[in-house]
Design an enzyme around this catalytic site. Structure first.
Site, PDB file in Angstrom:
ATOM      1  N   CYS A  22       0.705  -1.276   0.027  1.00 27.70           N
ATOM      2  CA  CYS A  22       0.061  -0.103   0.093  1.00 27.70           C
ATOM      3  C   CYS A  22       0.814   1.272   0.060  1.00 27.70           C
ATOM      4  O   CYS A  22       2.012   1.214   0.225  1.00 27.70           O
ATOM      5  CB  CYS A  22      -0.954   0.076   1.331  1.00 27.70           C
ATOM      6  SG  CYS A  22      -0.122  -0.099   2.867  1.00 27.70           S
ATOM      7  N   CYS A  25       2.557   2.197   3.424  1.00 29.59           N
ATOM      8  CA  CYS A  25       3.622   1.447   3.584  1.00 29.59           C
ATOM      9  C   CYS A  25       4.911   1.895   2.904  1.00 29.59           C
ATOM     10  O   CYS A  25       6.163   1.850   3.401  1.00 29.59           O
ATOM     11  CB  CYS A  25       3.483  -0.170   3.329  1.00 29.59           C
ATOM     12  SG  CYS A  25       1.942  -0.765   3.753  1.00 29.59           S
ATOM     13  N   ASP A 403       2.505  22.219 -35.716  1.00 31.35           N
ATOM     14  CA  ASP A 403       3.236  22.568 -36.582  1.00 31.35           C
ATOM     15  C   ASP A 403       3.283  22.009 -37.931  1.00 31.35           C
ATOM     16  O   ASP A 403       2.505  20.855 -38.012  1.00 31.35           O
ATOM     17  CB  ASP A 403       4.769  22.479 -36.304  1.00 31.35           C
ATOM     18  CG  ASP A 403       6.183  22.266 -37.355  1.00 31.35           C
ATOM     19  OD1 ASP A 403       6.096  23.614 -37.735  1.00 31.35           O
ATOM     20  OD2 ASP A 403       6.485  21.313 -37.657  1.00 31.35           O
TER      21      ASP A 403
END
Length: 713
Positions: A22, A25, A403
């Site tokens: 997680c 952690c 461009d």
């Protein structure tokens, strides 16, 4: 100061981490690593499961810092075959299964001997310890260090439940939390698969010829200039240039293009692509860590560490939110019994339910799982998004500036007309034009040189002196002692005292209306030749622009240094809203700034080299043709690896979907918390309902984030 940073960067080591479950952690591990003596700084990339460490630290010390999660580390580039344990065979999950059986047995015994029987309490207690002992260790440790994370919330809630005799509910809370953690870990693993699949694209060894000997060599030992032999049906292990043979190559892994490309001598090829039919000999041009696929993997992993604005908001919010929930739960448990004489047991229970439902799991995981999934999916489809911030910004774009040369057009112009104004020899004039253009970097220069080569004109024999470039207009130089100019018609308005004659202007306009660019060759006092050049429009450009309109993009603009008539002819053919012609590089930059002040969110799409200032000034800079240019990979926020706009609508579709899902996830995670907290008032919120609300929200936001894997080009 800069030197210190450079030294720190040189001293930085990167390790892959196995075992993250997680985000909290990962954050805890980062803090632990920073405390190691000799470590200057540490940064954890949860999305890519990596840690960057500046300073001195052994792997043993780092693993000790991650011992609370049983983390395993290895150097980033170390090739290790990871053994994948099936989800249901993992130790933590086996413990959860046994604990679930214990709860069921305890419940059955409770039915027979009473809820508070010794047998039931012992089995509930055993179930809690088995499924939650790592949770309790982390929770108690963090509690004493005043680090209020979800482990603290859950630990206090479970111990509190046991203290007031709610053993059954406490045990169920532990089981459901463990299941929630396991599912979160599994889901993040699934999201990371997109990166892992990229890592497995290129072979780990190749057939190399050194001298007269052919041998299989590990990619780490292959040197630049080695000759790699690639048989039909094999994948290329390294980047290089074809020196012998011809074949079609499937480049889908790099560019996302499903149609194979024909490659012959002097063509560039990439590691991870598939050789379809011919035998190729390839001269290796890059070491394994510098190949295009290696750069893509590195940039994707770095991108997943970049925090998106919504993720930064969530992280800040969670830091305030978690302590606030603890104070609210404490107040709820203590104030009514103390001031109103209410039942202690009932209000402590309500306070514990608030702690459980207040756990910010769903909120914390809501954004990273979506970003990791979206960036990984984009990379697999030939689009490199260099951070969560760019992913979110792309989803909110309202205007696109393109461009022209090499972006909307193929950028491979051809000479279509040569008109002699003075009575001169055509080949002689073409030779002078090609000799002048040899020193120019303009895309049209290559067309004139190709024409000269095809007509067998030896322009290399001409002596060029005093060469100089006239920015945005052309070039001038002395050829065999005579001064010549070549460039746009407006250059000669400045060079010639009498300017360009009206008859010649009409002739130039007629060519321009056909979508051709006219180059003028002349001396200091007269115009000698008109050279018309046409650049073919890409087949995918018009379709891509139309798809952008269908997605709600309000405005498209074509920016070009080309003349007005040619620009109008091409712009109308493509269906762009606005055409800005005869722009200098600085004017392109100014126009992007103006557009930003009007539209707020504008993307600039170019080749990543000539358009670097405009790319940098836009909300999102998008470069194309990244597979062939390192510059594009470095300068832009988003890179289309293929050399066309086909993947642009997919990128915007994915970004919009990601933005939508992130908003859904944050709203849902906060909404479910609010609803559960409202249920506290009448006393309807039970501990198991609270954990179901938290677990359900975490699971739903994770699954919702994983939906981004299904977005196709």
């Amino acid at each position: 100061m800069a030197n210190d940073k450079d030294m720190e960067k040189q001293d930085e080591k990167v390790y892959r981490v196995q075992g993250f479950t997680c985000t909290s952690c990962a954050s805890q591990f980062e803090q632990n690593v920073k405390k190691i003596s000799g470590v200057l700084d540490a940064k954890v990339n949860f999305g890519a499961s990596k840690v960057s460490v500046s300073g001195e630290a052994t792997i043993e010390e780092l693993e000790k810092a991650g011992s609370f999660e049983n983390l395993k580390l290895r150097p980033e580039n170390e090739q290790v075959q990871e053994e994948k344990t099936p989800f249901w065979k993992e130790k933590e999950n086996i413990r959860v299964m046994i604990s679930t059986v214990l709860i069921i047995v305890a419940w059955l015994l409770g039915k027979q001997f009473g809820e508070e029987s010794t047998q039931s309490i012992l089995l509930y207690g055993a179930s809690m310890l088995l499924a939650g002992y790592t949770l309790f260790i982390k929770g108690l440790k963090n509690l004493f260090q005043f680090q209020f994370d979800m482990n603290v919330l859950m630990t206090v809630a479970v111990i509190g439940a046991a203290a007031i005799g709610e053993w059954g509910e406490g045990a169920v809370v532990v089981i459901l939390f463990a299941v929630s953690e396991a599912l979160e870990s599994y889901s993040m693993d699934k999201a990371r698969q997109s990166i892992r699949s990229l890592m497995d694209i290129a072979p780990k060894e190749a057939l190399i010829r050194r001298g007269n000997e052919e041998m299989m060599v590990a990619v780490e030992d292959i040197q630049v200039d080695d000759i790699m032999i690639v048989k039909p049906g094999q994948k290329l292990a390294m980047d290089g240039v074809v020196v012998k043979g011809e074949s079609t190559i499937n480049q889908a892994t790099i560019t996302g293009e499903s149609v194979p490309i024909t490659k012959s001598i002097d063509d560039e090829v990439f590691a991870g692509t598939l050789n379809d039919e011919g035998l190729l000999e390839v001269k290796v041009t890059k070491r394994v860590e510098d190949t295009t696929i290696a750069k893509i993997i590195h940039l994707v992993e770095e991108a997943q560490a970049e925090r998106a604005p919504s993720q930064a908001f969530v992280d800040k919010f969670a830091k305030i939110y978690t302590p606030a929930i603890i104070l609210f739960a404490l107040g709820l448990a203590v104030v009514p019994p103390l001031l109103l004489g209410a039942d202690w047991s009932e209000w402590i229970y309500r306070g514990l339910a608030v702690l459980v439902v207040g756990c910010p799991c769903a909120l914390v995981v809501s954004t990273p799982v979506s970003i990791v999934t979206a960036i990984g999916n984009a990379a697999k489809n030939g689009v490199l998004i260099k951070g969560g911030i760019h992913l979110e910004e792309a989803g909110a774009l309202t205007a696109f500036a393109f461009d022209k040369t090499g972006t909307l057009t193929k950028g491979v112009p051809e000479v279509t007309d040569i008109v002699q104004v003075a009575q001169k020899d055509e080949k002689e004039m073409l030779g002078i034009a090609a000799a002048l253009e040899k020193g120019s970097g303009h895309p049209l220069a290559s067309a004139i040189m190709r024409k000269a080569d095809n007509d067998k004109v030896d322009f290399d024999a001409l002596t060029i002196e005093n060469f100089s470039s006239i920015t945005g207009k052309g070039v001038k130089a002395s050829v065999n002692g005579t001064f010549y100019y070549i460039g746009s018609p407006r250059l000669f308005e400045e060079v010639l005292d009498s300017g360009v004659s009206s008859e010649l202007k009409n002739q130039i306009k007629d060519l321009q209306k056909q979508g051709k660019t006219v180059m003028v060759l002349g001396a200091e006092n007269e115009i000698l030749t008109l050279i018309a050049v046409a650049d073919e429009v890409r087949e995918t450009s018009k379709e891509a622009i139309q798809k952008l309109y269908n997605m709600g993009i309000k405005k498209t603009v074509m920016l070009t240094g080309d003349n007005e008539a040619t620009a109008q002819a091409i712009g109308k053919k493509l269906g762009v809203n606005e055409i800005k012609a005869e722009l200098m590089p600085q004017e392109k930059l100014e126009y992007i700034k103006k557009l930003r002040s009007e539209e707020e969110n504008v993307a600039m799409i170019g080749d990543g080299v000539n358009d670097a200032p405009a790319l940098a000034a836009s909300t999102v800079g998008i470069a194309m043709g990244g597979a062939g240019t390192d510059t594009a990979l470095e300068t832009a926020d988003i890179v289309l690896m293929a050399d066309d706009l086909e993947k642009l609508p997919f990128t915007i579709k994915l970004s919009k979907k990601a933005l939508q899902i992130i908003k859904q996830n944050i709203s849902f995670a906060l909404g479910i918390k609010l609803l559960a907290l409202i249920l506290v008032i009448p006393g309807w919120l039970t501990l198991w309902m609270a954990i179901f609300a938290d677990m359900g929200a975490t699971l739903l936001v994770t699954l919702n984030g994983l939906r981004l894997l299904r977005v196709k080009g």
